[in-house]
Design an enzyme around this catalytic site. Sequence first.
Site, PDB file in Angstrom:
ATOM      1  CG  HIS A 154      -1.945  -1.074   1.207  1.00  0.00           C
ATOM      2  ND1 HIS A 154      -2.503  -1.589   2.357  1.00  0.00           N
ATOM      3  CD2 HIS A 154      -2.508  -1.763   0.184  1.00  0.00           C
ATOM      4  CE1 HIS A 154      -3.379  -2.540   2.044  1.00  0.00           C
ATOM      5  NE2 HIS A 154      -3.395  -2.658   0.732  1.00  0.00           N
ATOM      6  CG  HIS A 155       4.759   1.674  -2.103  1.00  0.00           C
ATOM      7  ND1 HIS A 155       4.319   0.524  -2.754  1.00  0.00           N
ATOM      8  CD2 HIS A 155       5.437   2.399  -3.044  1.00  0.00           C
ATOM      9  CE1 HIS A 155       4.725   0.565  -4.013  1.00  0.00           C
ATOM     10  NE2 HIS A 155       5.399   1.680  -4.223  1.00  0.00           N
ATOM     11  NE  ARG A 156       4.676   6.401  -5.602  1.00  0.00           N
ATOM     12  CZ  ARG A 156       5.412   6.884  -6.591  1.00  0.00           C
ATOM     13  NH1 ARG A 156       5.333   6.338  -7.799  1.00  0.00           N
ATOM     14  NH2 ARG A 156       6.212   7.909  -6.405  1.00  0.00           N
ATOM     15  CE  LYS A 160      -4.057  -2.011 -13.515  1.00  0.00           C
ATOM     16  NZ  LYS A 160      -4.572  -3.377 -13.768  1.00  0.00           N
ATOM     17  CE  LYS A 184       5.548  -7.866 -13.829  1.00  0.00           C
ATOM     18  NZ  LYS A 184       4.582  -8.823 -14.421  1.00  0.00           N
ATOM     19  CG  ASP A 189       9.865   5.134 -12.989  1.00  0.00           C
ATOM     20  OD1 ASP A 189      10.110   5.033 -11.777  1.00  0.00           O
ATOM     21  OD2 ASP A 189      10.761   5.282 -13.845  1.00  0.00           O
ATOM     22  CE  LYS A 196      -1.229 -11.911 -11.370  1.00  0.00           C
ATOM     23  NZ  LYS A 196      -0.767 -11.020 -12.448  1.00  0.00           N
ATOM     24  CB  SER A 454      -2.959  -1.847 -16.995  1.00  0.00           C
ATOM     25  OG  SER A 454      -3.422  -3.055 -17.547  1.00  0.00           O
TER      26      SER A 454
END
Length: 568
Positions: A154-156, A160, A184, A189, A196, A454
């Site tokens: 959850h750092h960002r 996804k 990845k 970036d 997942k 994506s």
Amino acid sequence: SLSLSLSGSSHESRCRSTTRPRTPTATNLGPLSTSNSPPRPQARFHCSNDNTASTMLRVLTQGVRAAQAGALAPLRAAAAATRASSGLAEGEPSFHECVNMYFDQAAELMDHREDIMSMIKEVDAMIQFNINIEDPTDHNKLISIPAYRAQHSHHRLPCKGGIRYSNMVNEDEVRALSALMTWKCALVDVPFGGAKGGVVVDPRTLNEEQLEKITRSYTAELVKRNFIGPGIDVPAPDMGTGPREMAWIVDTYRQFKPEQVSGQGAVTGKPLEHGGIAGRTEATGLGVYFGVREVCHNRKRMAAVGLPMGIEGKKIVIQGFGNVGSFAAHYFQENGADVIAIVEYNGILYNENGLDIDALRKFKHDNDGDISAFPGGSFTTENIKAGLEIDCDILIPAALEQQLTAENAPRIKAKIIGEAANGPTTPAADEIFNQAGKIVIPDMYLNAGGVVVSYFEWLKNLSNVRFGRLNRRFDERRGKAIVDSLRSMGLKLDDKDAATIILGAREADLTHSGLEDTMIDSLGQIEAKTAQVYQEHQKEIPMRIAAYMTAIDKVAKVVNTRGGMFWN
């Protein structure tokens, strides 16, 4: 039924006055229950000075690790089952163990705080639940299908990661893939945390109605648990799923959240009519081509393996002719390479002079996915895995995890292994390749094309406007003015050159351009990290470890500089 496991919480694990590693909060009726795990230790302290804080932090870290050891016992059992079903030899690590081993190798060369490294290594959140559907063989019975979703970091936000439908799905695999997604995304970036999901089902055995019920039920469970949303967690296609399933997901999500203007951004990989993006279908395969092409243009690396620079004329073997493998093969052949073999689940298609890839793709489409009777090559069903050992310049494993192992690695003749699949090489095989001087282009870089595009689709959904819509015609008019000016000055331009100057970028053109730029830039970061490590440690490191170091460094810096409201 639900199993909810949260670790490495952004609040609780960082609290100065009271720290409680999270424990399972609900009963799990699935096969990988963690509800019987030993109680996790609690650590309470108040820090009055730096030395005390340091001591208490070490105590806390040890306690969390001990708790994790107990909680991960069911995962080790799942890993053993995966190892047995996949034919891995005893002693070969599971996929999750492989990812963590690579993390540890990279961490040894870095100087980030130990507590930060421990925090970012583990999965932040994991849910498991069952989807109940009618038994297709007996309408009076229900069958329960295990399903998972892991949010590694959850750092960002949002997180996804894809959703796969396969009988091989288990918690160990989902955790591994979610971790790989974090690294990845950081490497290329893309400002997402990794995630997942998976459903333990073989989509080939179910009809469309059953698959739709499963997909919509899975989505509803994610919505109820706040595990999906454009700012929370954004799924995408993976093995066994595609644009059709993503359309069902976004439709289900919009039924629950009709007020969200950017609700289409809750999932990517959608059909164009549901808010998808042009260029997404071929993105991963095209990214594989871009990545291999750039490595082949590296004079030093090509000299080290004794190959000429460039793609043209190189002989390539590809394992897997699904979406990724088929598009990668198309772009390789289009740019002068010879794809001499396709290794599929049911046999090997071979032509020493190169297969006609576009004809093969059409043949597969017209024959329900079967390429065995393709007239442009010879097909054999004997010793299928030996197809990986065919003499070639470049081997592209684009199928399943852990296909290159300690057993077959010594017989691999390719000088370049491009990992289009996730985790196709075990650590033992990786070491054999490194010792042999082969180039292994790591999965976390090479197959990142899907998540890159994506990201573009997600941005499109947030803005609700197609890329190129505002500027394409303006660019074309400006291009035409340039052509007219050049011709008026007497410069001779043929129609092809004039058309190139005039062309305004379509959405697919911009998608491909952005992907190409990302793959070039990310490889540059990997090479820079390799050079940095050599300068600081006088040590040559593989591309994989350089890629992990690059990604880990980015995530660790975000966590460290962001801090937390309960850290102090």
